[in-house]
Design a protein around this motif. Sequence first.
Motif, PDB file in Angstrom:
ATOM      1  N   SER A   1       2.782  11.253  -5.084  1.00 32.51           N
ATOM      2  CA  SER A   1       1.773  11.925  -4.269  1.00 32.51           C
ATOM      3  C   SER A   1       1.163  13.122  -5.003  1.00 32.51           C
ATOM      4  O   SER A   1      -0.057  13.313  -4.985  1.00 32.51           O
TER       5      SER A   1
ATOM      6  N   LEU B   1      -7.231   7.928  -1.781  1.00 31.74           N
ATOM      7  CA  LEU B   1      -6.574   6.991  -0.870  1.00 31.74           C
ATOM      8  C   LEU B   1      -5.091   6.861  -1.183  1.00 31.74           C
ATOM      9  O   LEU B   1      -4.249   6.865  -0.281  1.00 31.74           O
ATOM     10  N   HIS B   2      -4.783   6.760  -2.458  1.00 25.42           N
ATOM     11  CA  HIS B   2      -3.390   6.613  -2.857  1.00 25.42           C
ATOM     12  C   HIS B   2      -2.581   7.848  -2.470  1.00 25.42           C
ATOM     13  O   HIS B   2      -1.486   7.740  -1.904  1.00 25.42           O
TER      14      HIS B   2
ATOM     15  N   PHE C   1      -3.080  10.143  -0.152  1.00 25.62           N
ATOM     16  CA  PHE C   1      -2.901  10.357   1.283  1.00 25.62           C
ATOM     17  C   PHE C   1      -2.162   9.220   1.983  1.00 25.62           C
ATOM     18  O   PHE C   1      -1.503   9.439   2.995  1.00 25.62           O
ATOM     19  N   SER C   2      -2.261   8.012   1.477  1.00 26.64           N
ATOM     20  CA  SER C   2      -1.616   6.884   2.164  1.00 26.64           C
ATOM     21  C   SER C   2      -0.114   6.886   2.003  1.00 26.64           C
ATOM     22  O   SER C   2       0.585   6.177   2.739  1.00 26.64           O
ATOM     23  N   ILE C   3       0.432   7.666   1.090  1.00 28.70           N
ATOM     24  CA  ILE C   3       1.890   7.763   0.960  1.00 28.70           C
ATOM     25  C   ILE C   3       2.487   8.345   2.234  1.00 28.70           C
ATOM     26  O   ILE C   3       3.573   7.963   2.654  1.00 28.70           O
ATOM     27  N   TYR C   4       1.771   9.259   2.874  1.00 26.25           N
ATOM     28  CA  TYR C   4       2.288   9.903   4.082  1.00 26.25           C
ATOM     29  C   TYR C   4       2.243   8.984   5.298  1.00 26.25           C
ATOM     30  O   TYR C   4       2.886   9.276   6.302  1.00 26.25           O
ATOM     31  N   TYR C   5       1.483   7.921   5.244  1.00 24.53           N
ATOM     32  CA  TYR C   5       1.328   7.048   6.408  1.00 24.53           C
ATOM     33  C   TYR C   5       2.126   5.757   6.275  1.00 24.53           C
ATOM     34  O   TYR C   5       1.840   4.788   6.952  1.00 24.53           O
ATOM     35  N   GLN C   6       3.094   5.732   5.404  1.00 28.27           N
ATOM     36  CA  GLN C   6       3.916   4.542   5.236  1.00 28.27           C
ATOM     37  C   GLN C   6       4.881   4.417   6.372  1.00 28.27           C
ATOM     38  O   GLN C   6       5.508   5.312   6.818  1.00 28.27           O
TER      39      GLN C   6
ATOM     40  N   VAL D   1       0.880  -1.173   0.000  1.00 29.80           N
ATOM     41  CA  VAL D   1       0.000   0.000   0.000  1.00 29.80           C
ATOM     42  C   VAL D   1       0.911   1.213   0.000  1.00 29.80           C
ATOM     43  O   VAL D   1       1.891   1.247   0.729  1.00 29.80           O
ATOM     44  N   PRO D   2       0.689   2.221  -0.778  1.00 28.72           N
ATOM     45  CA  PRO D   2      -0.439   2.576  -1.620  1.00 28.72           C
ATOM     46  C   PRO D   2      -0.297   2.144  -3.065  1.00 28.72           C
ATOM     47  O   PRO D   2      -1.183   2.381  -3.877  1.00 28.72           O
TER      48      PRO D   2
END
Length: 153
Positions: free
Chosen positions: A92, A145-146, A148-153, A25-26
């Motif tokens: 992103s 989703l893609h 924003f999920s880069i920041y939560y890796q 993910v992402p």
Amino acid sequence: MASVCPPAASTQPTLPSGPAVFKTVPYAFILPEILCGTWVWILVAATSVSFPLLQGWVMYVSLSSCLVSLLLLLSYLFGFHRNSENWKVLDSLYHGATAILYMSAAVLQANATIRSEFGPNSPLYYQLNCAASFFAFITTFLYILHAFSIYYQ
């Protein structure tokens, strides 16, 4: 004599390459983005583009996004990123901008759906436009989703 500590391992996560792209993910969102975006384009094209001003933008956004996302997926599969931090920023920014464009396209497609309810080919085009609107909003959600999920890796 002071002991020399070995260099610490890199704490930044590595970008996936090859088949690992589909498990991380992402980056695993790229293939569903392409597939749902392709469905948007196919369904709008099946309506003979009854509202060219509205649906022309939808087709442009869906087709160009599919092609750029496909190029991005291929670049991850073949490892062109070489684990550069700049690729995360590029990824992103692209997905954030595309999410905004897709939201505008989804709203315009929803408007075309409402207008096609009482058109000449009402039942068929209305159903196709409903499906295209559904996939446009799903694709928008995937791009958001893609991004924003880069920041939560």
